[in-house]
Scaffold this motif. Structure first.
Motif, short mmCIF file in Angstrom:
data_model
loop_
_atom_site.label_atom_id
_atom_site.label_comp_id
_atom_site.label_asym_id
_atom_site.label_seq_id
_atom_site.Cartn_x
_atom_site.Cartn_y
_atom_site.Cartn_z
N GLY A 199 10.77 6.52 -8.34
CA GLY A 199 11.79 5.62 -7.80
C GLY A 199 11.25 4.65 -6.80
N SER A 200 9.99 4.83 -6.37
CA SER A 200 9.43 3.84 -5.45
C SER A 200 8.66 2.79 -6.25
CB SER A 200 8.50 4.52 -4.43
OG SER A 200 7.23 4.72 -5.00
N VAL A 201 8.73 1.57 -5.76
CA VAL A 201 8.02 0.49 -6.45
C VAL A 201 7.17 -0.30 -5.46
CG1 VAL A 201 9.67 0.19 -8.34
CG2 VAL A 201 10.05 -1.01 -6.17
N ARG A 202 6.19 -1.04 -5.98
CA ARG A 202 5.31 -1.78 -5.08
C ARG A 202 5.89 -3.15 -4.74
NH1 ARG A 202 -0.57 -1.47 -7.56
NH2 ARG A 202 -1.10 -2.33 -5.52
N MET A 203 6.82 -3.61 -5.62
CA MET A 203 7.27 -4.99 -5.43
C MET A 203 8.66 -5.16 -6.00
SD MET A 203 5.15 -8.10 -7.05
CE MET A 203 6.05 -8.66 -8.47
N ILE A 204 9.45 -6.00 -5.36
CA ILE A 204 10.74 -6.37 -5.94
C ILE A 204 10.81 -7.89 -6.01
CG2 ILE A 204 13.26 -6.33 -5.67
CD1 ILE A 204 12.91 -3.71 -4.10
N MET A 205 11.16 -8.36 -7.17
CA MET A 205 11.29 -9.80 -7.33
C MET A 205 12.76 -10.16 -7.12
SD MET A 205 9.53 -11.89 -10.35
CE MET A 205 7.86 -11.87 -9.79
N VAL A 206 13.04 -11.13 -6.25
CA VAL A 206 14.41 -11.52 -5.96
C VAL A 206 14.57 -13.01 -6.29
CG1 VAL A 206 16.22 -11.65 -4.21
CG2 VAL A 206 14.42 -9.93 -4.03
N THR A 238 17.48 -9.34 -9.46
CA THR A 238 16.42 -8.62 -8.76
C THR A 238 15.73 -7.75 -9.79
OG1 THR A 238 17.83 -6.74 -8.24
CG2 THR A 238 17.70 -8.50 -6.58
N ALA A 239 14.43 -7.64 -9.65
CA ALA A 239 13.67 -6.81 -10.59
C ALA A 239 12.63 -6.02 -9.84
CB ALA A 239 13.02 -7.70 -11.65
N PRO A 240 12.75 -4.69 -9.81
CA PRO A 240 11.69 -3.87 -9.23
C PRO A 240 10.48 -3.89 -10.14
CG PRO A 240 13.40 -2.50 -10.19
CD PRO A 240 13.86 -3.90 -10.35
N GLY A 272 0.82 -1.22 0.00
CA GLY A 272 0.00 0.00 0.00
C GLY A 272 0.84 1.26 0.00
N GLY A 273 2.03 1.16 0.56
CA GLY A 273 2.83 2.37 0.69
C GLY A 273 4.12 2.29 -0.10
N PRO A 274 4.69 3.43 -0.38
CA PRO A 274 5.90 3.47 -1.19
C PRO A 274 7.16 3.28 -0.35
CG PRO A 274 5.13 5.69 -0.77
CD PRO A 274 4.21 4.79 -0.01
N THR A 275 7.32 2.07 0.23
CA THR A 275 8.49 1.89 1.09
C THR A 275 9.66 1.24 0.36
OG1 THR A 275 7.63 -0.22 1.85
CG2 THR A 275 7.11 1.69 3.19
N LEU A 276 9.41 0.67 -0.82
CA LEU A 276 10.51 0.04 -1.55
C LEU A 276 10.93 0.93 -2.70
CD1 LEU A 276 9.29 -3.66 -1.81
CD2 LEU A 276 11.14 -2.79 -0.38
N SER A 277 12.20 0.88 -3.03
CA SER A 277 12.67 1.73 -4.12
C SER A 277 13.51 0.94 -5.10
CB SER A 277 13.51 2.87 -3.55
OG SER A 277 14.68 2.33 -2.99
N VAL A 278 13.72 1.54 -6.25
CA VAL A 278 14.59 0.94 -7.25
C VAL A 278 15.99 0.75 -6.66
CG1 VAL A 278 15.60 1.23 -9.53
CG2 VAL A 278 13.25 1.95 -9.12
N ALA A 279 16.40 1.69 -5.83
CA ALA A 279 17.72 1.60 -5.19
C ALA A 279 17.82 0.37 -4.29
CB ALA A 279 18.00 2.87 -4.39
N ASP A 280 16.69 0.05 -3.59
CA ASP A 280 16.66 -1.17 -2.78
C ASP A 280 16.97 -2.38 -3.66
OD1 ASP A 280 16.04 0.04 -0.39
OD2 ASP A 280 13.86 -0.19 -0.64
N ALA A 281 16.30 -2.42 -4.81
CA ALA A 281 16.48 -3.54 -5.73
C ALA A 281 17.93 -3.63 -6.18
CB ALA A 281 15.56 -3.40 -6.94
#
Lengths: 232, 406
Positions: free
Chosen positions: B221-228, B99-101, B78-87
């Motif tokens: 730059g924020s994403v809803r999901m990161i695939m690892v 990893t794919a944002p 629901g919130g923009p807590t993940l970012s492309v930088a995290d990925a």
């Protein structure tokens, strides 16, 4: 001189019963030449059945020797005994003992299965022998479809199929009327004339009269061995 | 020797048909259960493998966390807590393959007079690698497309069908949210995922383009999901720990503070479904072994009765020259034949039931030659094992006693 089929020396058989050892047969000596026709007589319990079982390689003696066509079978193992029953002996029983679910042809051919003969030859030889006893037309029938006398003739055909040297017949006419009995005895006479040795157990004097020799048992002993006085 | 004996065994079986049929029943049920068990068990295995294969293997999905506004909790992602930088940071971790944002949502696609609502996925080229997704026609977009936010799109098979029909979509222009996108490729078909959703009903665009042109995210730059994706199944628990501590560190979460993200193991979901089916298989296996045991005892019982009934016959056979081993093999053959006949029937019934289950419930079943082989192996073993004692009893009869038996 005719060769020897049976030689029995000092043969004895005893059983262990609850009442202690019981000697069914004691010190029996007997020789049967090839082509002989022997009747064994005696009351029940005289040891004649025990003797027949020993002659038939269905049982082994406690003491003594039994030489059947040159082999001492007294100490053979069950498989060797089975082989002798299959190749050297032919059995004819009082109760015919045909297998009820098999055709007459298959009944007659059964010993050949255990001798390892292939199917074509089995069928052919069974048909020949059914023809010899005059029943070839019933080859595909079941035993229950024919009369007792006919069943006994089929049983004789079965006994003959492996060209035995010795036929053992245990009261072969015991379940038959007198006329049919005569027919069966005539058949035995013919076989004997062809050179097959026959040993017959009976308690009827007129049946025993068909044989050339008569042997009597009593209480486990062989008590008499004589030629038949007048043959019918 | 074996041929006349087969004939005789057949005769003996036919002599008492009802009894033979009842004797077989245990075997029939047992073998049918074995066949069904294997069909379902292997089917479940196959389904899981398929699902994992289409989903991509050794995958974790990291979803952005929930936040609470005036008591309303937003739920996962629901919130923009993940970012492309995290990925990008996760990609540096040991044991991580890709990893794919991902940013996604359902949007209307328009091509000519056609329109179609499909799931739009904004991501990087690594997404295709992680999910082992190949391009059937045309080509994929590259990292440069993500950097410069070009308007290119990869179509799933279903979407391509619905918008373009028989036309080749590659090189055509479609519109998403009024923005024109050039179709650069069409993806290979994937089929349904675990929930039964069509994975091919999708369009993949560069992440940056999706954020600017399609979703209009307020936090760039924020994403809803990161695939690892981990290197291997063995590396998965290790990767999970590292990703978690990395994200807590990057998000500056203090000791005791809850995670602001969720991690899901996709393979685990598939596995748990397989486990349910496997439990069912084990249950069937238990039924199978019990009924095979009971069936075998039934055969033994009937063979003992048969030996007693046919004592006289055995005596006659022995008198005319049957050896002990002839009698032994005759009765053994008979019990093996009963066992085999029951097995054959059970095999047919089992196949019919398995196909029926497939037709009615749509459960995946796999019918393999090994099932038949196992069933026949079991039948032979049961026949010989439970037929041995009665056959030996028959073979050891005293011929004199047997002949005298009335």
């Amino acid at each position: 001189m005719a060769s020897e089929v049976i030689r029995v020396c000092g043969l004895g058989k005893s059983y262990v019963t609850a009442a202690g050892p019981f000697a069914a047969l004691r010190e029996v000596n007997l020789r049967v030449e090839a082509g002989d026709y022997l009747a064994i007589m005696g009351p029940s319990g005289s040891g004649k059945s025990t003797f027949m079982n020993l002659l038939g390689c269905l049982d082994t003696p406690t003491v003594g020797d039994y030489i059947l066509v040159g082999d001492n079978v007294a100490h053979l193992d069950p498989d060797a005994l089975a082989r002798l029953r299959n190749r050297v002996l032919g059995f004819v029983f009082q109760g015919f003992n045909l297998l009820p679910r098999m055709s007459l042809r298959d009944n007659v051919a059964l010993p050949l299965v255990y001798a390892g003969v292939d199917q074509d030859e089995r069928r052919q030889r069974a048909l020949q022998l059914l023809d010899k006893v005059g029943l070839a037309r019933f080859a595909d029938s079941l035993p229950s479809r024919i009369s007792g006398g006919q069943q006994q003739r089929v049983a004789i055909a079965r006994a003959l199929i492996n060209r035995p040297q010795l036929i053992l017949a245990d009261e072969p006419t015991g379940n038959l009327d007198s006329q049919t009995s005569e027919e069966i005895m005539r058949l035995f006479g013919e076989l004997n004339a062809e050179g097959i040795t026959i040993v017959l157990v009976t308690h009827e004097a007129d049946i025993a009269a068909h044989a050339r020799r008569q042997v009597r048992f009593l209480d486990g002993h062989l008590i008499s061995d004589q030629l038949t006085a007048a043959r019918a | 020797m074996i041929r006349p004996m087969l004939g005789e065994a057949w005769l003996a079986m036919g002599a008492n048909r009802l009894r033979t049929a009842l004797t077989m029943l245990g075997m029939v049920i047992g073998v049918a259960a074995v066949v069904i068990m294997l069909a379902i068990g292997q089917g479940a295995q196959y389904a899981v493998q398929q699902t994992i294969a289409t989903m991509g293997s050794n995958l974790y999905i990291v979803l952005s966390g929930s936040f609470t506004t005036s008591g309303v909790r937003s739920g996962a992602a629901g919130g923009p807590t993940l970012s492309v930088a995290d990925a990008e940071a996760m990609a540096e971790l040991d044991g991580v393959a890709h990893t794919a944002p991902v940013h996604f949502g359902t949007r209307q696609l328009v091509y000519g007079a056609q329109n179609w609502n499909a799931s739009v996925i904004g991501t990087t080229p690594a997404y295709l690698d992680a999910r082992a997704w190949t391009v059937a026609r045309g080509g994929a977009f590259g990292d440069s497309d993500v950097r410069s936010a070009t308007r290119v799109a990869l179509l799933g098979q279903t979407t391509a069908q619905n918008l373009f029909g028989e036309e080749d979509p590659v090189g055509k222009t479609l519109r998403i949210q009024q923005s024109p996108f050039i179709v650069v490729g069409v993806l290979a078909p994937k089929g349904q995922n675990l929930d039964g959703r069509d994975q091919d009903d999708t369009v993949i665009v560069p992440l940056s383009t999706a954020q600017r042109q399609v979703f209009g995210t307020p936090f760039v730059g924020s994403v809803r999901m990161i695939m690892v994706q981990a290197d291997s199944a063995e590396a998965m628990p290790r990767v999970a720990d590292r990703v978690e501590s990395l994200l807590r560190q990057r998000h500056r979460l203090r000791e005791g503070q809850p995670n602001d993200f969720f991690m899901r193991n996709l393979s685990a979901a598939a596995e748990s479904e397989a486990a349910t089916t496997r439990t069912m298989s084990i249950l069937l296996g238990a039924i199978a072994s019990i009924s095979l045991l009971v069936g075998g005892i039934g055969i033994m019982n009937i063979m003992l009765v048969s030996v007693t009934e046919r004592t006289r016959e055995i005596g006659i056979r022995m008198a005319i020259g049957a050896r002990q081993k002839d009698i032994l093999s005759q009765f053994l053959l008979e019990s093996v034949m009963i066992s085999f006949a029951g097995c054959l029937l059970g095999l047919l019934i089992g196949l019919a039931v398995a196909l029926g289950i497939n037709a009615i419930t749509g459960m995946v079943i796999v019918i393999s030659g090994s099932a038949a082989l196992i069933a026949f192996g079991v039948a032979a073993t049961v026949g010989i094992f439970f037929g041995w004692y009665p056959a030996r009893k028959a073979a050891r009869l005293d011929p004199i006693e047997a002949l005298r038996y009335q």
